[in-house]
Design a protein around this motif. Sequence first.
Motif, PDB file in Angstrom:
ATOM      1  N   LEU A   5     -12.316 -17.417  11.628  1.00 41.06           N
ATOM      2  CA  LEU A   5     -13.856 -17.127  11.485  1.00 41.06           C
ATOM      3  C   LEU A   5     -14.172 -16.534  12.818  1.00 41.06           C
ATOM      4  CD1 LEU A   5     -14.920 -19.844   9.210  1.00 41.06           C
ATOM      5  CD2 LEU A   5     -14.674 -17.323   8.426  1.00 41.06           C
ATOM      6  N   ALA A   6     -13.970 -17.301  13.942  1.00 39.84           N
ATOM      7  CA  ALA A   6     -14.560 -17.156  15.284  1.00 39.84           C
ATOM      8  C   ALA A   6     -13.303 -16.993  16.268  1.00 39.84           C
ATOM      9  CB  ALA A   6     -15.722 -18.024  15.507  1.00 39.84           C
ATOM     10  N   PRO A   7     -12.508 -16.299  16.485  1.00 42.54           N
ATOM     11  CA  PRO A   7     -11.383 -16.581  17.353  1.00 42.54           C
ATOM     12  C   PRO A   7     -11.943 -16.495  18.928  1.00 42.54           C
ATOM     13  CG  PRO A   7     -11.125 -14.250  16.446  1.00 42.54           C
ATOM     14  CD  PRO A   7     -12.385 -14.936  15.786  1.00 42.54           C
ATOM     15  N   ASP A   8     -13.009 -16.437  19.276  1.00 37.53           N
ATOM     16  CA  ASP A   8     -13.419 -16.747  20.552  1.00 37.53           C
ATOM     17  C   ASP A   8     -13.998 -17.791  20.598  1.00 37.53           C
ATOM     18  OD1 ASP A   8     -15.402 -16.075  18.738  1.00 37.53           O
ATOM     19  OD2 ASP A   8     -16.580 -14.742  19.976  1.00 37.53           O
ATOM     20  N   VAL A   9     -14.081 -18.726  19.707  1.00 35.10           N
ATOM     21  CA  VAL A   9     -14.730 -20.320  19.758  1.00 35.10           C
ATOM     22  C   VAL A   9     -13.352 -21.377  19.862  1.00 35.10           C
ATOM     23  CG1 VAL A   9     -15.780 -22.257  18.870  1.00 35.10           C
ATOM     24  CG2 VAL A   9     -16.705 -19.872  18.695  1.00 35.10           C
ATOM     25  N   GLU A  10     -13.406 -21.840  20.925  1.00 32.52           N
ATOM     26  CA  GLU A  10     -12.127 -22.967  20.897  1.00 32.52           C
ATOM     27  C   GLU A  10     -12.624 -24.345  20.488  1.00 32.52           C
ATOM     28  OE1 GLU A  10      -9.121 -22.305  21.643  1.00 32.52           O
ATOM     29  OE2 GLU A  10      -9.389 -20.224  22.248  1.00 32.52           O
ATOM     30  N   THR A  11     -11.645 -24.804  19.825  1.00 34.28           N
ATOM     31  CA  THR A  11     -11.908 -26.475  19.546  1.00 34.28           C
ATOM     32  C   THR A  11     -11.375 -27.269  20.342  1.00 34.28           C
ATOM     33  OG1 THR A  11     -12.147 -25.642  17.128  1.00 34.28           O
ATOM     34  CG2 THR A  11     -11.856 -27.854  17.558  1.00 34.28           C
ATOM     35  N   LEU A  12     -12.153 -28.150  20.745  1.00 31.45           N
ATOM     36  CA  LEU A  12     -11.646 -29.551  22.124  1.00 31.45           C
ATOM     37  C   LEU A  12     -11.780 -30.712  21.110  1.00 31.45           C
ATOM     38  CD1 LEU A  12     -10.750 -30.303  24.656  1.00 31.45           C
ATOM     39  CD2 LEU A  12     -13.117 -30.629  25.307  1.00 31.45           C
ATOM     40  N   PHE A  13     -10.545 -31.440  20.744  1.00 32.24           N
ATOM     41  CA  PHE A  13     -10.607 -32.666  20.053  1.00 32.24           C
ATOM     42  C   PHE A  13     -10.726 -33.547  21.077  1.00 32.24           C
ATOM     43  CE2 PHE A  13      -7.745 -30.246  17.122  1.00 32.24           C
ATOM     44  CZ  PHE A  13      -8.747 -30.294  15.990  1.00 32.24           C
ATOM     45  N   MET A  14     -11.694 -34.739  20.792  1.00 36.90           N
ATOM     46  CA  MET A  14     -11.792 -35.711  21.689  1.00 36.90           C
ATOM     47  C   MET A  14     -11.788 -37.254  20.830  1.00 36.90           C
ATOM     48  SD  MET A  14     -14.832 -34.558  24.488  1.00 36.90           S
ATOM     49  CE  MET A  14     -14.352 -35.700  25.541  1.00 36.90           C
ATOM     50  N   ILE A  15     -11.045 -38.131  21.166  1.00 31.66           N
ATOM     51  CA  ILE A  15     -10.968 -39.347  20.636  1.00 31.66           C
ATOM     52  C   ILE A  15     -11.858 -40.398  21.452  1.00 31.66           C
ATOM     53  CG2 ILE A  15      -9.424 -41.260  19.838  1.00 31.66           C
ATOM     54  CD1 ILE A  15      -7.275 -39.078  19.603  1.00 31.66           C
ATOM     55  N   ALA A  16     -12.764 -41.163  20.648  1.00 31.14           N
ATOM     56  CA  ALA A  16     -13.540 -42.022  21.475  1.00 31.14           C
ATOM     57  C   ALA A  16     -12.481 -43.172  22.188  1.00 31.14           C
ATOM     58  CB  ALA A  16     -14.534 -42.840  20.540  1.00 31.14           C
ATOM     59  N   ASP A  17     -13.133 -43.815  23.030  1.00 26.09           N
ATOM     60  CA  ASP A  17     -12.210 -44.835  23.767  1.00 26.09           C
ATOM     61  C   ASP A  17     -11.809 -45.959  22.723  1.00 26.09           C
ATOM     62  OD1 ASP A  17     -12.514 -43.593  26.172  1.00 26.09           O
ATOM     63  OD2 ASP A  17     -14.186 -44.610  26.737  1.00 26.09           O
ATOM     64  N   GLY A  18     -10.575 -46.328  23.187  1.00 23.01           N
ATOM     65  CA  GLY A  18      -9.968 -47.305  22.412  1.00 23.01           C
ATOM     66  C   GLY A  18     -10.578 -48.166  21.347  1.00 23.01           C
TER      67      GLY A  18
END
Length: 172
Positions: free
Chosen positions: A113-126
Amino acid sequence: MSQLDPRIAVYPGSFDPITLGHLNVMERASRLFDRLIVGIGVNIHKFPMFDAREREELIRQSTPHLTNIEIRTFRGLAVNFVRECGAKIMIRGVRPITDIAAEITMMMANRRLAPDVETLFMIADGELAHVSSSLIKEIAPIASDEELSRFLPPPVVTALRAKLAASARTPR
């Protein structure tokens, strides 16, 4: 469309309610980007515990120490909201194992849908990685305030208690 700014990131979610896991992701993401926009998704087919204005206020009360965040509500696809914000990065908070498959599927759809948008996954601290708003709603009626404070910012504990008390007084 104009060039999207890689210094702006958007963290979309329902935040119903905001948890310490959400807050942990917001704090870390706000250090990585010049501006972090927290997008509160409004879905007319869902029945949230807190309405959009209440969720916005709870996030505001939980983040006074974050000077580079902005809180907005949106309807529709999160990836469209990210582009409307002029951002190039969408932050997705994920819990290990339970969210990964669905989030990767969503990321691939968003790339189409939006190839110019990157997704960054972040996991909350332990110790916060397993916390979800659904878990909070499940344990809130039987957990003490002290127990809830292990998962929620203080303003949310207070608001959650008030919400539960109000619903207990409302006949079904």
